[in-house]
Write an enzyme that holds these catalytic residues in place. Structure first.
Site, PDB file in Angstrom:
ATOM      1  CG  ASP A 418      -0.253  -0.093   2.529  1.00 21.32           C
ATOM      2  OD1 ASP A 418       0.982  -0.257   2.531  1.00 21.32           O
ATOM      3  OD2 ASP A 418      -0.916  -0.006   3.574  1.00 21.32           O
ATOM      4  CG  ASP A 714      -2.498   0.816   6.857  1.00 21.37           C
ATOM      5  OD1 ASP A 714      -3.465   0.448   6.151  1.00 21.37           O
ATOM      6  OD2 ASP A 714      -2.001   1.951   6.764  1.00 21.37           O
ATOM      7  CG  ASP A 718      -5.052  -3.343   3.834  1.00 22.65           C
ATOM      8  OD1 ASP A 718      -5.442  -3.230   2.664  1.00 22.65           O
ATOM      9  OD2 ASP A 718      -4.577  -2.407   4.493  1.00 22.65           O
TER      10      ASP A 718
END
Length: 986
Positions: A418, A714, A718
């Site tokens: 990410d 995070d 996810d």
């Protein structure tokens, strides 16, 4: 009722008010409370605490709404606990100590660790060890009977000592590894929780949460203790960890205000007051009933190596059986002679004790061959290298939650990362503000009505907070929320408390990764207002008008909408995250009928551009991954322009690169057919505006193509991708508890450079284990072959039971320790990834093993059969030469094993002092064995010339290794392809 007792316990100096909460047993309770209160000294504090814990904990556990209503609901309980829903507890040392004394701490007793004795007993369960002990006992008994205690104990006693050393070293190694793993487990469970104390939001350890604490809950957070919901919006909790059901539970202050420790926040946000901690919670009750699992975690590579060990052990067992049969036949046919040349077996004339003693010696020799053949050092090498790597990785800001991740990371071919907080610093700041078509970088000269609406939109539609003191202002919440709040305070003079006092929040639509926006319905001056905040292009699509500088409402036609889109794209191209605010007056009836906030016909209030700079060194880290053959893909929720700009800045994309197929949006990727996704997924470098499903789809596609995929994340969203990936890497600072629990490794500093460090260590673990396999196989092949050939041809084994046990000890344990602690070298990042289907024992390793093993076999057999004549020495000196030369070969070959392919085996040697030290200790111990422990080891002292011969034989392995590494090897496994096919893999 119990809440009143709690209040008395903590603040007995304040007057009591029983009338509001007296139960039907009011007289009885009233007298009890009065007695406690009047004592003033609280001599029965413990008893009171027990009563309080019992009633409060059962109120929550049983979800008793009737009893809760008698206590005036959650706010009544909070008041009795001397907790202010807005400002929390005082949180000073005295207050915390009183609460911990009364109600206990938020800790659980860890299951007892396995003792050292447990591992000693486990070592004794090895069948070969038990057989050796039986042989040693028989040999000791017959030796003492025949030669007396003074000399008769040598053979049996030496085996006992050798077995004792093997067991001790094995038990110590396993014990230390168990302690290391227990320590890391405790660290991984120590998470930070956001609480409110003295009006200030602050992070504390989950172990420091106390009864009465006001805990702030956001999406993905773990509920740290049992408690009651006191305020918030759209809060939903996943109670599957408690109930086993996957349904999401709505939390409401009236219908269901109960929250349980260990559950996860699935949506919305809120605050809770803690009523029970530690073992008094429902989770604590469950923990107390769970006994520690006796099975240790076994990594995939350990499992594969155990199979390899088993197969080699079976081969060793077959060789040992043949040696046993040959030696028995030779002994009972009179073809073996003692040191004086006399036949050892002469039929009935041989004493029974001599026969038994000889047979025991033969059995011991055969069993010892099995001991040497079984490479128990392979699992030990994995244990040591994992323990060492985990410790070093912790120092490098990476906490390993699952052992398997260490080794699997070495095989990674793709990293899906990410953006926010990983590639960027996650330290956001508003740098631009657009109102209408005017841009402000510093200062704001806009109409008062617009400013008031912006203050409302920022101050009410947020999960963050502002704490102001006389000297400074502190902001809490996500980095984005903190950036917007600090901008609103600095540029618009927003007073969050004043904004909240003037408005009543009626309904909240919490932000999540699917909607990418949040909304709030508020009541002000008998009017209803809707505020939305979120991704700029999504908010713009909801708007039909916009405000100009004076606060006038203007229509938003297609041409002007295009201009706003250009503004958004321009900010995105400058690496700015663009957030939009929108507002409209609303009709309350819409909320009552549809249970949702209006989304159409909004008025655009303004756009803010938030800068989140790239982390220093992230471009170098991305280049290191690409240099190592690992593909880096960025998956982000930002729009495509911001994503491109950040990707170029980080080195994932290059200026001038043909971006056709390299950059896609999540919706486009989702719309592909399955075949199209499989065709295009490898070429994709950046995915913008992605949803959790898109990330999961990409991971699944890459795995189906044979990639070993690592994923960083995070957020709670996810979690599916982190679980699906081969290696899940969560963020330790910004990561939610759901993300951390779904991951294998926690990156403590949220930095992509630490991901590269994990990659290096993963490759190092795999490489170190391969080094030890090569080293161990050479020892096994040489020892088995020499003993078998000598037994069949000469009727004796040149390496005695004690000598083989000694070789087994120093080669397995010390060798594993030396090779398992090699640190990552630059050369590891110069190779392509191992991947999912690479052979564990490569062609390079087979080439090195066979070359060294053949050399050792030839030299040792020449010494065995021609040593007496060539060097003019006695048979005992010759046997000592064979033993010593064999050990020296392994000592020098240990250097060769440091580099599987490089010819310079001494490169980086000065950095690994442990390796040099272990080799030095091995040599010293070998000198002691040969020169001082003659009777124990059945050796003869050697002169300097004979030592020189042994060292020279060992040293010749260096030039041999240098020459052998010039021989090219094919890519396809050529040796043991069928035998070892089932051990192929990552």
């Amino acid at each position: 009722m119990s809440a009143i007792i709690t209040g008395l316990l903590l603040h007995h100096h304040e007057p009591m008010h029983f009338h509001a909460s007296i139960t039907p047993n009011k007289k009885k309770w009233h007298k009890a409370f009065a007695a406690i209160y009047c004592s003033r000294a609280f001599l029965s504090t413990t008893a009171v605490a027990v009563v309080v814990d019992h009633h409060l904990s059962h109120l929550v556990k049983n979800k008793n709404l009737l009893q809760l209503s008698l206590l005036k609901g959650p706010h009544g309980v909070a008041a009795a606990l001397k907790t202010n829903p807005l400002h929390g507890i005082t949180g000073d040392d005295q207050d915390l100590a009183a609460r911990k004394t009364a109600f206990g701490t938020n800790t659980y007793p860890f299951p007892p660790s396995k003792t050292f004795l447990h591992f000693v007993i486990e070592a004794f369960k090895d069948p070969t060890i038990l057989i050796l002990l039986a042989c040693a006992a028989l040999s000791l008994g017959f030796g003492i009977k025949e030669h007396g205690i003074k000399e008769g104990w040598y053979d049996g006693g030496s085996i006992f000592v050798a077995v004792f050393l093997v067991i001790s070293v094995s038990a110590v190694s396993n014990f230390r590894q168990s302690r290391q793993f227990d320590k890391l487990s405790k660290i991984s469970s120590n998470v930070l929780i956001e609480v409110v104390r003295s009006g200030r939001r602050q992070e504390v350890s989950i172990y420091d949460v106390v009864v009465g604490d006001v805990v702030c809950l956001n999406i993905g957070d773990q509920v740290p203790a049992d408690g009651l919901f006191i305020e918030g919006h759209s809060l939903q909790v996943d109670e599957s960890s408690m109930t086993g059901e996957s349904d999401i539970v709505d939390v409401d202050i009236r219908a269901n205000p109960f929250l349980f420790s260990g559950t996860k926040v699935a949506d919305g946000y809120g605050k809770m007051v803690v009523t029970s901690v530690g073992m008094d919670t429902l989770w604590g009750e469950m923990m107390s009933r769970i006994s520690k699992d006796d099975t240790d975690e076994e990594t995939p590579l350990q499992s594969r190596l155990n199979k390899l060990t088993s197969s080699i052990g079976k081969l060793g067992l077959a060789v040992a059986f043949l040696v046993l049969v040959v030696l028995m036949i030779r002994y009972f046919t009179g073809n073996t002679e003692d040191e004086n040349g006399v036949r050892e077996f002469n039929g009935k004339r041989t004493k029974a004790d001599d026969v038994i003693n000889s047979v025991v010696g033969i059995v011991a020799a055969a069993v010892t061959i099995v001991v040497v053949a079984i490479p128990e050092g392979l699992p030990l090498a994995v244990t040591l290298t994992l323990a060492y790597s985990m410790k070093r990785m912790m120092a490098d800001q990476s906490m390993v939650r699952k052992l398997s991740a260490c080794e699997t990371m070495g095989s990674a071919t793709t990293i899906c990362t990410d953006k926010t907080g990983t590639l960027t610093m996650n330290k956001m700041m508003v740098t631009k503000f657009w109102l209408g078509k005017e841009c402000f970088e510093e200062g704001m000269n806009v109409g008062r009505s617009v400013v008031e609406l912006l203050r409302e939109g920022v101050g009410l539609n947020t999960t963050g907070g502002v704490y102001a003191s006389d000297e400074w202002v502190e902001f809490s919440g996500s980095p984005t929320e903190k950036a917007i709040l600090s901008w609103a305070v600095a540029e618009m003079g927003m007073d969050m408390e004043e904004v909240k006092r003037g408005c009543e929040i009626l309904h909240v639509e919490a932000f999540n990764s699917e909607k990418k926006r949040s909304g709030v319905l508020v009541k002000r001056d008998h009017e209803f207002h809707v505020h939305w905040k979120g991704a700029a292009e999504m908010i713009l699509a909801m708007c039909s008008h916009y405000y100009d500088l004076e606060g006038n409402k203007k229509g938003l036609d297609d041409e002007e909408r295009l201009q706003f889109n250009h503004i958004i794209q321009g900010m995105a191209a400058s690496s700015l995250r663009c957030i939009a605010f929108a507002h409209k007056q609303s009709d309350e009836m819409n909320l009552e009928t549809e249970k949702k906030i209006e989304e159409d016909g909004m008025i655009l209030l303004g756009l803010v551009g938030i800068k989140d700079p790239c982390r220093p060194g992230v471009k170098k880290a991305v280049e290191d991954c690409q240099y190592a053959g690992v593909d880096v893909k960025m998956i982000t929720g930002d729009n495509v322009f911001t994503a491109k700009a950040i990707a170029v800045e980080c080195g994932i994309l290059r200026l001038g690169q043909d971006l056709d197929g390299c950059v896609v949006e999540g919706a486009e990727f989702r719309s592909y057919t399955d075949e199209e996704r499989m065709e295009r997924v490898e070429a994709i470098r950046v995915m913008a505006r992605s949803s959790p499903l898109d990330k999961l789809l990409m991971v699944q596609c890459l795995k189906r193509l044979g990639h070993v995929v690592a994923v960083t994340g995070d957020g709670t969203n996810d979690a599916p991708a982190l679980k699906e990936a081969d290696i899940g890497l969560s963020m330790g600072i910004q990561g939610t508890e759901v993300a951390k629990e779904s991951s294998d490794i926690v990156i403590m500093d949220d930095n992509f450079a630490s991901v590269v460090t994990v990659l290096k260590w993963g490759r190092c673990v795999y490489n170190n284990i391969q080094k030890f396999i090569q080293f161990q196989l050479t020892v096994n092949v040489a020892a088995l072959t020499v003993n078998f050939v000598a037994a069949v041809s000469a009727g004796e084994v040149p390496l005695t039971a004690v000598q083989l046990l000694w070789v087994n000890l120093i080669m397995d344990t010390l060798g594993a320790l030396a090779l398992a602690t090699e640190r990552p070298a630059r050369e590891l990042m110069e190779k392509r990834p191992v991947g999912r289907h690479e052979a564990l024992i490569s062609n390079v390793m087979w080439r090195n093993v066979m070359a060294q093993a053949v050399y050792q076999i030839v030299v040792l057999l020449v010494l065995q059969f021609g040593g007496e004549g060539v060097f003019g020495v006695s048979e005992k000196v010759k046997n000592t030469l064979v033993f010593n030369a064999f050990v020296m070969c392994q000592v020098f070959n240990e250097f060769n094993a440091r580099k599987l392919e490089k010819r310079n085996v001494f490169e980086g040697l000065h950095k690994n002092k442990l390796f040099v030290g272990i080799v030095g200790v091995t040599v010293v111990l070998q000198v002691v064995m040969v020169e001082l422990l003659n009777k124990f080891a059945d050796t003869e002292r050697l002169n300097l010339g004979e030592w020189g011969i042994c060292v020279g034989i060992g040293a010749l392995s260096w030039p041999l290794a240098w020459l052998v590494k010039l021989i090219p090897v094919p890519q396809r496994p050529f040796f043991g392809y069928v035998c070892f096919k089932r051990w192929r893999g990552a």
